[in-house]
Design an enzyme around this catalytic site. Sequence first.
Site, short mmCIF file in Angstrom:
data_model
loop_
_atom_site.label_atom_id
_atom_site.label_comp_id
_atom_site.label_asym_id
_atom_site.label_seq_id
_atom_site.Cartn_x
_atom_site.Cartn_y
_atom_site.Cartn_z
N ALA A 15 25.55 39.23 53.30
CA ALA A 15 26.26 37.95 53.15
C ALA A 15 27.52 37.88 54.02
O ALA A 15 27.64 37.05 54.91
CB ALA A 15 26.61 37.73 51.68
N CYS A 47 20.05 38.96 45.71
CA CYS A 47 20.01 38.35 44.38
C CYS A 47 18.58 38.04 43.95
O CYS A 47 18.31 37.85 42.76
CB CYS A 47 20.84 37.07 44.36
SG CYS A 47 22.61 37.34 44.61
N VAL A 85 27.54 53.38 61.27
CA VAL A 85 28.86 53.64 61.83
C VAL A 85 29.48 54.78 61.03
O VAL A 85 29.66 54.67 59.81
CB VAL A 85 29.74 52.39 61.79
CG1 VAL A 85 31.15 52.71 62.29
CG2 VAL A 85 29.12 51.27 62.60
N ALA A 116 32.06 45.19 56.71
CA ALA A 116 31.30 44.51 55.66
C ALA A 116 30.31 45.51 55.09
O ALA A 116 29.10 45.24 55.01
CB ALA A 116 30.60 43.28 56.22
N ALA A 119 28.76 47.48 48.83
CA ALA A 119 28.97 48.36 47.69
C ALA A 119 27.70 49.16 47.45
O ALA A 119 26.62 48.79 47.89
CB ALA A 119 29.32 47.54 46.44
N GLU A 183 22.91 49.85 26.72
CA GLU A 183 24.22 49.38 27.17
C GLU A 183 25.30 50.09 26.36
O GLU A 183 25.32 50.00 25.14
CB GLU A 183 24.34 47.87 27.01
CG GLU A 183 25.73 47.29 27.23
CD GLU A 183 26.35 47.69 28.57
OE1 GLU A 183 27.44 48.30 28.56
OE2 GLU A 183 25.73 47.40 29.61
N THR A 277 42.97 43.84 57.18
CA THR A 277 43.33 45.09 56.53
C THR A 277 44.74 45.52 56.96
O THR A 277 45.45 44.78 57.64
CB THR A 277 42.32 46.19 56.90
OG1 THR A 277 42.51 46.56 58.27
CG2 THR A 277 40.88 45.71 56.71
N ALA A 284 38.11 42.97 56.83
CA ALA A 284 37.08 43.44 55.90
C ALA A 284 36.68 42.29 54.99
O ALA A 284 37.52 41.46 54.60
CB ALA A 284 37.57 44.63 55.08
N VAL A 285 35.38 42.23 54.64
CA VAL A 285 34.86 41.14 53.82
C VAL A 285 33.78 41.67 52.88
O VAL A 285 33.20 42.72 53.10
CB VAL A 285 34.25 40.02 54.70
CG1 VAL A 285 35.29 39.44 55.64
CG2 VAL A 285 33.04 40.52 55.49
#
Length: 560
Positions: A15, A47, A85, A116, A119, A183, A277, A284-285
Site C-alpha cells: 500500500a 486484506c 535491501v 515502506a 510489519a 484469545e 525520518t 518512511a510510510v
Amino acid sequence: MNPAQKRILIVGGVAGGATCAARARRLCETCEIVVFERGPHVSFANCGLPYFVGDVIQSETNLLVASPALFAHRFNIEVHTETEVIRIDRQTRTIAVRDLRTDAIRQESYDALVLATGAQPVRPPLPGIDLPGIHVLRTIPDSRKIKAAVAHAQRVVLVGGGFIGLEMAENLVGLGLHVTLLELADQVLPPLDPEMAAYAAERLKAHGVNLRLGEGVESFEKSPEHGLNVRTSKGEALATDLVILGIGVRPESGLAAAAGLELGALGGIRVDEWMRTSDPAIWAVGDVVEVKNRVTGEWQLVPLAGPANRQGRVAATAILHHFACSDGTRSPLKFDGVLGTAACEVFGLTIACTGASEKVLRRAGMDYEKVYLHPGHHASYFPGAKPIHIKLLFSKTDGRILGAQAVGEIDVARRIDVIATAMMQEATVFDLENLELCYAPQFGAAKDPVNLAGMIAANHLRGDLPLADWEELTTTTALLLDVRSEAEFAGDHIPHAQNLPLETLRERLHELPRDREIWLVCGVGQRAYYAYRLLQQKGLRVKVLSGGMQTYRARRRARD
C-alpha cells in the site's frame, strides 16, 4: 535543483510504497523511481487473504493490484521483486541490495529514500512455535500454504481474536472445519470496548466457533496421532491439524534501526507530519511507522491500508517539494495523524469503529462521557429493519466527538464513516444532531442513527438528560425503575429493579420516593427518556441508564 537529476528509491511495495511510487511519478515525469520488494508481489490486497483461503476470492490474480510490468509500462517505474535491501549507508546515500534468487549483492545510490518495509507477524518465543503446521497470514505465499494445509484438515486452532482471527474463523467454518479461537484477553477485537465486542463473540459462538477467551498458548507439541497439540494457559491440550497465528504485527524497522534512524517507544520509525525520518533524505510510510492519534495525541501503531496510502501520497509530495524548493519551505500536504477507522465482518455481522475507545481514553487520562443507542438501520415501518448498536464517546466539556463503535448487520460502516468524517473536522455532538443526511425509508429514518447519537449526547450536555453510570450499577443506592411492560420485565430484568410501566406512571407517582435518586431503564432508552421528562417535571431526582436493557445484556455478556 533539477528534479530530472534525482533518484528516488523505495523499499517495499504493497500500500504505502506502491502509492508513493505512483504519486512521485505523477509529480515528476523525469525522476528515476525504483522500487525494491522482498516478496514476489509488489502490490497486492492483503486484506483479501482470508477470503482467498476461504474460496470467497477464488483466483489469486484477483488479489494482485499492480504488477512490475504495469509499473514499468504505465508509470515508467522500475520494480525489483524478490530483492532485499540489507543495509543503508546514510553518509554516501547508498543502499546494499541482495537479489534473493542469485544471492548477488549490489549498491544503489539515492537522492531520496522511502522505507515502506511494513510489519511482520508476531511469533512469540513459545516452545514448538517453529513446528510444521503453524502458520501466519501476511502474504500471498502464506495464503497458499494455508490453503494447501486446510485442504487436508478437519480442525484448526486460531490464536488471536483480532480482525484477521475473526475473518479467518468465518472463512474456515465456511470450508467445513471445526474452529477453535484462543484469545488471551477477555474479549475479541481489542480496538473495541468489551461490551461492544461481546456482540461479535456471540455471533462467533452461534456459528459453531469454539471461542475461548482469557486463554492463551503455553506451547505447541507434535502429536503422533494427529498434527499438533496446543497446550493452553488453562492446562488443556487441544488437538488440531494446523494452527494459524493472528496475534498481531510488529514494525519491520530493523533496517532503519541499523542505519541509526530514530525509532519510537513502540518500535516503529519516528516521522514528522511530512513522513520524514530523522535523516533529511529518508522518508518512511505504512505499517513500519508510528503515527499520532488524533484524539489522544499519543504515538501508536496503526497497520491499516487507508493511512498507509495517504502516507505514501504525503511522502511523495514532500520529496518532490524538497527537490524543487531550496528555501526550506515545507510541502502543503501533511499527514495529521489517525483516528484508526476500521471495519470487519463476521458471519454477516459488521463491526466498525473510529477514534478512541473507552479503554484508550482511560489510559490517556482524558475526561469523557458516553451514550449507547440501538436504533434500526432504516425506518421501522419499512420491512427488514435491523438494529445498529452504537456507542458514542465525547468530551464532557465541549462535546467534541472522541470515538464511536457500532455493530449490526446492515449499513454499519456508513454510520461510522459519517462520524469519522465529522471527527476529522473536529465536530461536536451538537453538529451530529444537526447533520442533514439522506432519508428514504429503505435507507434510514428522518432521525438517522447518527443524528440520534448526537441528540442523546447533546441532550445530556445541555442538562436535559442526566445519565446514570453503568459502572456504578452494582453499588448505587438509587432505586432502579424499569418502565417496560410487565411481560417484558418478567422475561428479563436487572436484579433488584422495580417495574412500573411507562403508561401507568402518572397514576402511580405516589409510589415513588422523593428522598432517593431514581435510575430509569427500558428496552433501548426511549421510554426511559419519556419517563425522565415526566418525573423530572414532578420534582423527582431522576437519571437514565443509556441504551436500556440492550446495553445491560451486552455488558452482561462481556462480563460472563
